[in-house]
Design a protein around this motif. Structure first.
Motif, PDB file in Angstrom:
ATOM      1  N   ARG A  46       0.835  -1.205   0.000  1.00 19.51           N
ATOM      2  CA  ARG A  46       0.000   0.000   0.000  1.00 19.51           C
ATOM      3  C   ARG A  46       0.869   1.255   0.000  1.00 19.51           C
ATOM      4  O   ARG A  46       0.568   2.235  -0.704  1.00 19.51           O
ATOM      5  CB  ARG A  46      -0.926  -0.006   1.217  1.00 19.51           C
ATOM      6  CG  ARG A  46      -2.017  -1.070   1.176  1.00 19.51           C
ATOM      7  CD  ARG A  46      -3.039  -0.827   2.270  1.00 19.51           C
ATOM      8  NE  ARG A  46      -3.983  -1.944   2.380  1.00 19.51           N
ATOM      9  CZ  ARG A  46      -3.880  -2.916   3.262  1.00 19.51           C
ATOM     10  NH1 ARG A  46      -2.880  -2.913   4.143  1.00 19.51           N
ATOM     11  NH2 ARG A  46      -4.762  -3.903   3.297  1.00 19.51           N
ATOM     12  N   GLN A  47       1.923   1.237   0.801  1.00 26.87           N
ATOM     13  CA  GLN A  47       2.816   2.392   0.839  1.00 26.87           C
ATOM     14  C   GLN A  47       3.508   2.602  -0.508  1.00 26.87           C
ATOM     15  O   GLN A  47       3.673   3.740  -0.958  1.00 26.87           O
ATOM     16  CB  GLN A  47       3.849   2.196   1.948  1.00 26.87           C
ATOM     17  CG  GLN A  47       3.257   2.240   3.359  1.00 26.87           C
ATOM     18  CD  GLN A  47       4.302   1.937   4.422  1.00 26.87           C
ATOM     19  OE1 GLN A  47       5.410   1.477   4.120  1.00 26.87           O
ATOM     20  NE2 GLN A  47       3.949   2.194   5.669  1.00 26.87           N
ATOM     21  N   GLU A  48       3.916   1.485  -1.157  1.00 29.78           N
ATOM     22  CA  GLU A  48       4.564   1.606  -2.467  1.00 29.78           C
ATOM     23  C   GLU A  48       3.577   2.136  -3.518  1.00 29.78           C
ATOM     24  O   GLU A  48       3.924   2.980  -4.355  1.00 29.78           O
ATOM     25  CB  GLU A  48       5.104   0.241  -2.888  1.00 29.78           C
ATOM     26  CG  GLU A  48       5.800   0.226  -4.237  1.00 29.78           C
ATOM     27  CD  GLU A  48       7.077   1.043  -4.236  1.00 29.78           C
ATOM     28  OE1 GLU A  48       7.554   1.387  -5.338  1.00 29.78           O
ATOM     29  OE2 GLU A  48       7.596   1.349  -3.141  1.00 29.78           O
ATOM     30  N   ALA A  49       2.321   1.655  -3.438  1.00 28.85           N
ATOM     31  CA  ALA A  49       1.308   2.146  -4.373  1.00 28.85           C
ATOM     32  C   ALA A  49       1.028   3.627  -4.153  1.00 28.85           C
ATOM     33  O   ALA A  49       0.850   4.401  -5.114  1.00 28.85           O
ATOM     34  CB  ALA A  49       0.020   1.327  -4.208  1.00 28.85           C
ATOM     35  N   GLU A  50       0.992   4.037  -2.887  1.00 35.66           N
ATOM     36  CA  GLU A  50       0.783   5.450  -2.589  1.00 35.66           C
ATOM     37  C   GLU A  50       1.933   6.295  -3.116  1.00 35.66           C
ATOM     38  O   GLU A  50       1.730   7.396  -3.639  1.00 35.66           O
ATOM     39  CB  GLU A  50       0.623   5.623  -1.076  1.00 35.66           C
ATOM     40  CG  GLU A  50       0.384   7.053  -0.625  1.00 35.66           C
ATOM     41  CD  GLU A  50      -0.947   7.592  -1.094  1.00 35.66           C
ATOM     42  OE1 GLU A  50      -1.119   8.822  -1.080  1.00 35.66           O
ATOM     43  OE2 GLU A  50      -1.827   6.779  -1.491  1.00 35.66           O
ATOM     44  N   ARG A  51       3.173   5.762  -2.986  1.00 34.98           N
ATOM     45  CA  ARG A  51       4.337   6.500  -3.491  1.00 34.98           C
ATOM     46  C   ARG A  51       4.252   6.681  -5.006  1.00 34.98           C
ATOM     47  O   ARG A  51       4.511   7.771  -5.545  1.00 34.98           O
ATOM     48  CB  ARG A  51       5.616   5.749  -3.123  1.00 34.98           C
ATOM     49  CG  ARG A  51       6.899   6.500  -3.494  1.00 34.98           C
ATOM     50  CD  ARG A  51       8.103   5.586  -3.390  1.00 34.98           C
ATOM     51  NE  ARG A  51       8.054   4.522  -4.381  1.00 34.98           N
ATOM     52  CZ  ARG A  51       8.392   4.688  -5.662  1.00 34.98           C
ATOM     53  NH1 ARG A  51       8.761   5.877  -6.131  1.00 34.98           N
ATOM     54  NH2 ARG A  51       8.330   3.679  -6.500  1.00 34.98           N
ATOM     55  N   LYS A  52       3.874   5.579  -5.706  1.00 32.14           N
ATOM     56  CA  LYS A  52       3.765   5.672  -7.171  1.00 32.14           C
ATOM     57  C   LYS A  52       2.639   6.609  -7.580  1.00 32.14           C
ATOM     58  O   LYS A  52       2.745   7.321  -8.579  1.00 32.14           O
ATOM     59  CB  LYS A  52       3.527   4.277  -7.745  1.00 32.14           C
ATOM     60  CG  LYS A  52       4.736   3.356  -7.625  1.00 32.14           C
ATOM     61  CD  LYS A  52       4.451   1.992  -8.238  1.00 32.14           C
ATOM     62  CE  LYS A  52       5.680   1.100  -8.144  1.00 32.14           C
ATOM     63  NZ  LYS A  52       5.433  -0.253  -8.743  1.00 32.14           N
ATOM     64  N   ARG A  53       1.538   6.603  -6.844  1.00 30.85           N
ATOM     65  CA  ARG A  53       0.428   7.506  -7.164  1.00 30.85           C
ATOM     66  C   ARG A  53       0.856   8.958  -7.030  1.00 30.85           C
ATOM     67  O   ARG A  53       0.557   9.792  -7.882  1.00 30.85           O
ATOM     68  CB  ARG A  53      -0.751   7.220  -6.233  1.00 30.85           C
ATOM     69  CG  ARG A  53      -2.026   7.970  -6.608  1.00 30.85           C
ATOM     70  CD  ARG A  53      -3.078   7.810  -5.541  1.00 30.85           C
ATOM     71  NE  ARG A  53      -2.673   8.476  -4.306  1.00 30.85           N
ATOM     72  CZ  ARG A  53      -2.777   9.800  -4.117  1.00 30.85           C
ATOM     73  NH1 ARG A  53      -3.257  10.574  -5.073  1.00 30.85           N
ATOM     74  NH2 ARG A  53      -2.390  10.332  -2.971  1.00 30.85           N
ATOM     75  N   VAL A  54       1.595   9.258  -5.956  1.00 25.71           N
ATOM     76  CA  VAL A  54       2.077  10.629  -5.754  1.00 25.71           C
ATOM     77  C   VAL A  54       3.051  11.017  -6.854  1.00 25.71           C
ATOM     78  O   VAL A  54       3.024  12.145  -7.379  1.00 25.71           O
ATOM     79  CB  VAL A  54       2.728  10.751  -4.363  1.00 25.71           C
ATOM     80  CG1 VAL A  54       3.385  12.117  -4.195  1.00 25.71           C
ATOM     81  CG2 VAL A  54       1.682  10.528  -3.273  1.00 25.71           C
ATOM     82  N   GLU A  55       3.917  10.044  -7.231  1.00 25.83           N
ATOM     83  CA  GLU A  55       4.888  10.322  -8.288  1.00 25.83           C
ATOM     84  C   GLU A  55       4.180  10.589  -9.624  1.00 25.83           C
ATOM     85  O   GLU A  55       4.527  11.534 -10.365  1.00 25.83           O
ATOM     86  CB  GLU A  55       5.850   9.144  -8.421  1.00 25.83           C
ATOM     87  CG  GLU A  55       6.913   9.364  -9.495  1.00 25.83           C
ATOM     88  CD  GLU A  55       7.841   8.176  -9.626  1.00 25.83           C
ATOM     89  OE1 GLU A  55       8.822   8.265 -10.389  1.00 25.83           O
ATOM     90  OE2 GLU A  55       7.583   7.139  -8.957  1.00 25.83           O
ATOM     91  N   ALA A  56       3.179   9.768  -9.947  1.00 24.12           N
ATOM     92  CA  ALA A  56       2.433   9.948 -11.202  1.00 24.12           C
ATOM     93  C   ALA A  56       1.666  11.263 -11.201  1.00 24.12           C
ATOM     94  O   ALA A  56       1.582  11.960 -12.231  1.00 24.12           O
ATOM     95  CB  ALA A  56       1.465   8.779 -11.395  1.00 24.12           C
ATOM     96  N   GLN A  57       1.118  11.615 -10.054  1.00 23.58           N
ATOM     97  CA  GLN A  57       0.406  12.883  -9.956  1.00 23.58           C
ATOM     98  C   GLN A  57       1.348  14.048 -10.186  1.00 23.58           C
ATOM     99  O   GLN A  57       0.997  15.040 -10.837  1.00 23.58           O
ATOM    100  CB  GLN A  57      -0.259  12.993  -8.572  1.00 23.58           C
ATOM    101  CG  GLN A  57      -1.105  14.240  -8.397  1.00 23.58           C
ATOM    102  CD  GLN A  57      -2.314  14.245  -9.311  1.00 23.58           C
ATOM    103  OE1 GLN A  57      -2.908  13.194  -9.547  1.00 23.58           O
ATOM    104  NE2 GLN A  57      -2.663  15.403  -9.868  1.00 23.58           N
ATOM    105  N   GLY A  58       2.569  13.905  -9.659  1.00 25.65           N
ATOM    106  CA  GLY A  58       3.555  14.977  -9.863  1.00 25.65           C
ATOM    107  C   GLY A  58       3.935  15.118 -11.319  1.00 25.65           C
ATOM    108  O   GLY A  58       4.073  16.240 -11.842  1.00 25.65           O
TER     109      GLY A  58
END
Length: 301
Positions: free
Chosen positions: A237-249
């Motif tokens: 979940r933490q890795e998915a959240e990190r990727k989501r934030v990265e993609a949003q950026g």
């Protein structure tokens, strides 16, 4: 007592040989004197009894137990009484399944049935001491061997009586302290009625049947696997959240570029980059498209 009996014997011999016709009648008087001296010495020694530290003495005269308790030290008593000493220090009685570990030789563990019908083996140590003022009653009603008559049977019986209120697994894990406190209260009440004080009750070990042990081990392994899986899921979940934030950026960056840069600004940035490239010492010839797609040649000469 030995000197007292010996003195009486000499005194009787002195009177027996007090006959002028006997050749050794002259020893009559010395025998009487020696007898009287031995009787006095025997009476004095028998009247003084030493009680060791940590013990008390109970007097009995011709089978009748006296209520007066002899404390540690020197005590003056009737020369004819018999004194029985009782240990009032803390004593322990261990019942264990390990050979030569307990007070009894061999397997002396307590086997009890729990509420779910399983047999549980318990190793136990009892710490207790005798109440000094109750020593005459113990001698009169129980005798010196109160350990085998009171401590052992009461302890084993009360543990069996209270174990039926608990399941085997609960007795082994979650409700062990509750079980120990419960049997302590019941055994303490029984001991006090018999002149003993229960100081502490130590449940040293509780052995479950092999089938129950396997069930507990399987449950523990399953719980550990579940905890491991929860850790993995949390990490994912933490890795998915990190990727989501990265993609949003990245999306925000592209949006800013697409809406904020004009053609002239892009052309200006291109010219600056080309000039920097042309000024590089490793650059010799750079061909770029000019206005109207006319080639433009720039050299370092």
């Amino acid at each position: 007592m030995f000197f007292l009996i010996l003195g009486i014997l000499f005194l009787l011999i002195g009177f027996a040989i007090n006959t002028p016709s006997l050749a050794f009648s002259r020893f009559s008087r010395p025998a009487k004197v020696l007898g009287l001296v031995l009787i006095v010495v025997g009476a004095l020694s028998a009247s003084v009894r030493q009680i060791d530290a940590g013990t008390v003495g109970v007097q009995s005269l011709f089978g009748r137990v006296q209520d007066r308790v002899l404390q540690s030290g020197l005590n003056f008593v009737n020369p004819l009484v018999s004194v029985t000493e009782f240990d009032i220090k803390t004593q322990n009685y261990t019942m264990s399944g390990i050979t030569d570990e307990g007070n009894q030789t061999g397997d002396d563990a307590i086997r009890v049935l729990t509420a779910d019908g399983l047999e549980v083996v318990i190793d136990l140590t009892v710490l207790y001491r005798l109440i000094p003022t109750e020593a005459p009653s113990i001698l009169r009603e129980i005798g010196p061997n109160y350990t085998d008559k009171i401590v052992r049977p009461i302890t084993r019986t009360r543990i069996r009586d209270n174990a039926v209120y608990y399941d085997a697994v609960a007795l082994y894990s979650t409700r062990r302290d509750e079980f120990q406190n419960r049997i302590f209260r019941t055994i303490e009440a029984d001991f006090r009625k018999r002149g003993l004080t229960l100081e502490q009750l130590l449940v040293r070990n509780i052995n479950l049947p092999a089938s129950v042990k396997k069930t507990i081990e399987s449950k523990i392994n399953a719980e550990q696997e579940a905890q491991k899986m929860q850790f993995i899921l949390q990490k994912e979940r933490q890795e998915a959240e990190r990727k989501r934030v990265e993609a949003q950026g990245i999306a925000d960056y592209q949006r800013i570029l697409s809406t904020g840069l004009s053609d002239r600004q892009l052309q200006y940035e291109q010219i600056i980059a080309q000039k920097a490239l042309a000024a590089s010492p490793n650059t010799k010839i750079v061909i770029m498209g000019g206005r109207g797609n006319v080639p433009l040649l720039l050299t370092d000469k």
